[in-house]
Write an enzyme that holds these catalytic residues in place. Structure first.
Site, PDB file in Angstrom:
ATOM      1  N   ASP A  78       0.840  -1.197   0.000  1.00  0.00           N
ATOM      2  CA  ASP A  78       0.000   0.000   0.000  1.00  0.00           C
ATOM      3  C   ASP A  78       0.880   1.254   0.000  1.00  0.00           C
ATOM      4  O   ASP A  78       2.040   1.211   0.422  1.00  0.00           O
ATOM      5  CB  ASP A  78      -0.884   0.044   1.258  1.00  0.00           C
ATOM      6  CG  ASP A  78      -1.904  -1.079   1.271  1.00  0.00           C
ATOM      7  OD1 ASP A  78      -2.194  -1.629   0.196  1.00  0.00           O
ATOM      8  OD2 ASP A  78      -2.393  -1.398   2.371  1.00  0.00           O
TER       9      ASP A  78
HETATM   10  N1  URA Z   1      -1.155  -5.471   4.609  1.00  0.00           N
HETATM   11  C1  URA Z   1      -1.620  -4.213   4.480  1.00  0.00           C
HETATM   12  O1  URA Z   1      -2.616  -3.848   5.100  1.00  0.00           O
HETATM   13  N2  URA Z   1      -0.965  -3.376   3.656  1.00  0.00           N
HETATM   14  C2  URA Z   1       0.140  -3.719   2.958  1.00  0.00           C
HETATM   15  O2  URA Z   1       0.708  -2.905   2.228  1.00  0.00           O
HETATM   16  C3  URA Z   1       0.620  -5.034   3.103  1.00  0.00           C
HETATM   17  C4  URA Z   1      -0.051  -5.889   3.951  1.00  0.00           C
END
Ligand code: URA
Length: 283
Positions: A130
């Site tokens: 993310d």
């Molecule tokens: N879990 C999440 O919530 N975000 C990420 O980027 C990776 C794993």
């Protein structure tokens, strides 16, 4: 091999160029795939190039991508032979916070791929992080390798250091070991432990093997916690280690073969003889 992979700094390598030697696909494959395998562009781009009449097989300009090529065929783009298909390469990248893991962002935010050094060949990411997640993102020249490594069935453990607002108990975390279903989405077993409480935040170490969308954040929410920092520290046998934020380092070809296992490495053209030659050229 003991421990996780990840110490030495890589020297980047120039992108592949056209004109060296004709590509010889090992197995029959569709023309767009062969062009993408040679590292020139994506399959989608290759299809556009074919439609535009830029691609020829054995001297005959193609009108459609519906064409299968084999080792005996000579492929050219704009009259120039494709470069030799090279074995898959893999890099460890320390993704900084604030970059989108996508080749193009409709909202115009800066992407991981824009932030990479210019001398890197065309790469794809193994899964995504993310925008506000930091830490280890694997990058590879080989789309098939990326797809394989991101499959939940490959079963590689992804470990995250998580800072979250709120409090929890080790008992609550232990219950995640049998998996949890949230809003109809089933999450597999999660290994989680409390590292420390820091004021109103708690630091956790969370390990999971799936890679579903926003998985760590959703599991934390289920525990009544709000994630405010998320750092991926390892992905299977590869660790973030002391790679600085924004730094990138290639995994040595021999190490990659060891970690993938000989069967998969063979399927990806990563056999020993070729790797030894590759290593010699780079010294
Ligand atoms: N879990 C999440 O919530 N975000 C990420 O980027 C990776 C794993």
């Amino acid at each position: 091999m003991g421990g996780k992979v990840g110490e030495k700094r890589s020297r980047g390598q120039a992108p592949r160029k056209q004109g060296d030697a004709p590509v010889r696909p090992q197995e029959p494959m569709r023309i767009a795939k062969a062009i993408a395998h040679a590292g020139l562009c994506s399959r989608r781009d290759a299809e556009d190039w074919i439609e535009a009449g830029r691609v020829a097989v054995n001297g005959k300009v193609l009108k459609t991508p519906a064409c299968v090529v084999t080792a005996g065929d000579t492929i050219t783009v704009d009259g120039k032979p494709l470069p030799q298909a090279e074995p898959a390469r893999l890099w460890r990248y320390h993704k900084p916070k604030g970059l989108v893991t996508s080749h193009k962002d409709p909202q115009g935010r800066k992407t991981v791929f824009e932030a990479l050094p210019d001398n890197l060949p065309r790469v794809v990411s193994v899964g995504r992080l993310d925008i506000n997640t930091e830490g280890l993102l694997l990058l590879t020249t080989d789309g098939a390798l990326a797809r394989h490594l991101e499959l939940p069935s490959t079963g590689w453990l992804r470990r995250y250091r998580v800072r979250a607002h709120g409090r929890t108990t080790q008992d609550a975390l232990d219950k995640l070991q049998s998996g949890v279903t949230l809003d109809g989405i089933k999450y597999g077993p999660v290994e989680a432990r409390i590292e420390r409480q820091q004021g109103s935040n708690v630091w956790l170490m969370i390990g999971l093997r799936e890679g579903k969308n926003r998985e760590v954040k959703r599991i934390a929410e289920h525990l009544g916690l709000t994630v405010n920092r998320l750092i991926r520290v390892s992905f299977g046998p590869f660790a973030l280690g002391d790679l600085a934020s924004g730094a990138i380092e290639e995994v040595k070809p021999k190490v990659l073969v060891d970690q993938l296992g000989t069967k998969l490495a063979g399927e990806l053209g990563l056999h020993r003889g070729r790797l030894d030659r590759q290593a010699t050229h780079r010294r």
